[in-house]
Scaffold this motif. Sequence first.
Motif, PDB file in Angstrom:
ATOM      1  N   LYS A 119       0.820  -1.217   0.000  1.00  0.00           N
ATOM      2  CA  LYS A 119       0.000   0.000   0.000  1.00  0.00           C
ATOM      3  C   LYS A 119       0.855   1.268   0.000  1.00  0.00           C
ATOM      4  O   LYS A 119       1.116   1.849  -1.038  1.00  0.00           O
ATOM      5  N   TYR A 120       1.304   1.690   1.169  1.00  0.00           N
ATOM      6  CA  TYR A 120       2.117   2.909   1.264  1.00  0.00           C
ATOM      7  C   TYR A 120       2.819   2.931   2.613  1.00  0.00           C
ATOM      8  O   TYR A 120       2.433   2.237   3.548  1.00  0.00           O
ATOM      9  N   SER A 121       3.876   3.733   2.690  1.00  0.00           N
ATOM     10  CA  SER A 121       4.557   3.959   3.963  1.00  0.00           C
ATOM     11  C   SER A 121       4.850   5.463   4.067  1.00  0.00           C
ATOM     12  O   SER A 121       4.343   6.246   3.264  1.00  0.00           O
ATOM     13  N   VAL A 142       2.052  -0.639  -6.310  1.00  0.00           N
ATOM     14  CA  VAL A 142       0.618  -0.880  -6.501  1.00  0.00           C
ATOM     15  C   VAL A 142      -0.150   0.428  -6.419  1.00  0.00           C
ATOM     16  O   VAL A 142      -1.046   0.704  -7.235  1.00  0.00           O
ATOM     17  N   TYR A 143       0.185   1.269  -5.448  1.00  0.00           N
ATOM     18  CA  TYR A 143      -0.461   2.587  -5.283  1.00  0.00           C
ATOM     19  C   TYR A 143      -0.249   3.427  -6.541  1.00  0.00           C
ATOM     20  O   TYR A 143      -1.198   4.024  -7.074  1.00  0.00           O
ATOM     21  N   ARG A 144       0.998   3.466  -7.045  1.00  0.00           N
ATOM     22  CA  ARG A 144       1.297   4.267  -8.241  1.00  0.00           C
ATOM     23  C   ARG A 144       0.583   3.711  -9.470  1.00  0.00           C
ATOM     24  O   ARG A 144       0.149   4.467 -10.345  1.00  0.00           O
ATOM     25  N   ALA A 145       0.459   2.391  -9.537  1.00  0.00           N
ATOM     26  CA  ALA A 145      -0.269   1.777 -10.656  1.00  0.00           C
ATOM     27  C   ALA A 145      -1.751   2.149 -10.617  1.00  0.00           C
ATOM     28  O   ALA A 145      -2.374   2.397 -11.652  1.00  0.00           O
ATOM     29  N   ARG A 176      -9.475   0.225  -4.623  1.00  0.00           N
ATOM     30  CA  ARG A 176      -9.135   1.494  -3.992  1.00  0.00           C
ATOM     31  C   ARG A 176      -8.263   1.240  -2.778  1.00  0.00           C
ATOM     32  O   ARG A 176      -8.269   0.150  -2.210  1.00  0.00           O
ATOM     33  N   ILE A 177      -7.501   2.261  -2.411  1.00  0.00           N
ATOM     34  CA  ILE A 177      -6.684   2.207  -1.202  1.00  0.00           C
ATOM     35  C   ILE A 177      -7.137   3.323  -0.278  1.00  0.00           C
ATOM     36  O   ILE A 177      -7.220   4.483  -0.687  1.00  0.00           O
ATOM     37  N   ALA A 188      -8.853   3.297  -8.107  1.00  0.00           N
ATOM     38  CA  ALA A 188      -8.014   2.842  -9.218  1.00  0.00           C
ATOM     39  C   ALA A 188      -8.559   3.384 -10.535  1.00  0.00           C
ATOM     40  O   ALA A 188      -9.754   3.325 -10.792  1.00  0.00           O
ATOM     41  N   LYS A 189      -7.670   3.914 -11.360  1.00  0.00           N
ATOM     42  CA  LYS A 189      -8.059   4.360 -12.694  1.00  0.00           C
ATOM     43  C   LYS A 189      -8.237   3.157 -13.610  1.00  0.00           C
ATOM     44  O   LYS A 189      -7.688   2.078 -13.365  1.00  0.00           O
TER      45      LYS A 189
END
Length: 203
Positions: A119-121, A142-145, A176-177, A188-189
């Motif tokens: 996800k993210y940090s 994954v977030y950037r994708a 979604r995140i 997500a796009k």
Amino acid sequence: MSTEFQRLPAEQLYQKEIDALIENEKNPVPAGWRMSPKSVLTYITGGKAGNTVITPKYLGNNRLVEICIATLVTDRALLLIGDPGTAKSWLSEHLCAAINGDSTKVIQGTAGTTEEQIKYSWNYAMLIANGPSEAAMIKSPVYRAMESGSIARLEEISRCASEVRDALISVLSEKRISVPELGIEVPAKKGFSVIATANTRDK
């Protein structure tokens, strides 16, 4: 082509072929893709685009490649399972190169892979100094994708802990995140997906 680097991403090594397929495209291109599914198949299995010869990237069952492309075009994630050396990573890289022109959004799965890497940090120096902000966030592949509507790759998913796989399943099902620290949800796009590989030799 520069010989300074040991290995370039597939989209740079085969840029001429990818450009030729895009230039000679005659079929509908899905949202988030750079070329049609038929052109992706030609890129992987070989053929021609105008006067450019497209070299085969995968020598095997073409039906397998067709199933992979059909899975991704319907916005479903793809899992490639097989013995070591059966071109799982090679195929996933070339699928991303053809579809998005970017095969570098990669997470290497290990026993130490964490949910944050899915996800993210945070940059903790910025977090302590200024509090939660998008500038302090370290976005995972994954977030950037999801943000760009492209495909992320997850190598050796079977080596990841169960909570990491659960986090990925949640992202893929919800598309979604959630970032509770910022009070936002990132949808997500169109075109977002994940290609994961798994080794049958792993426990």
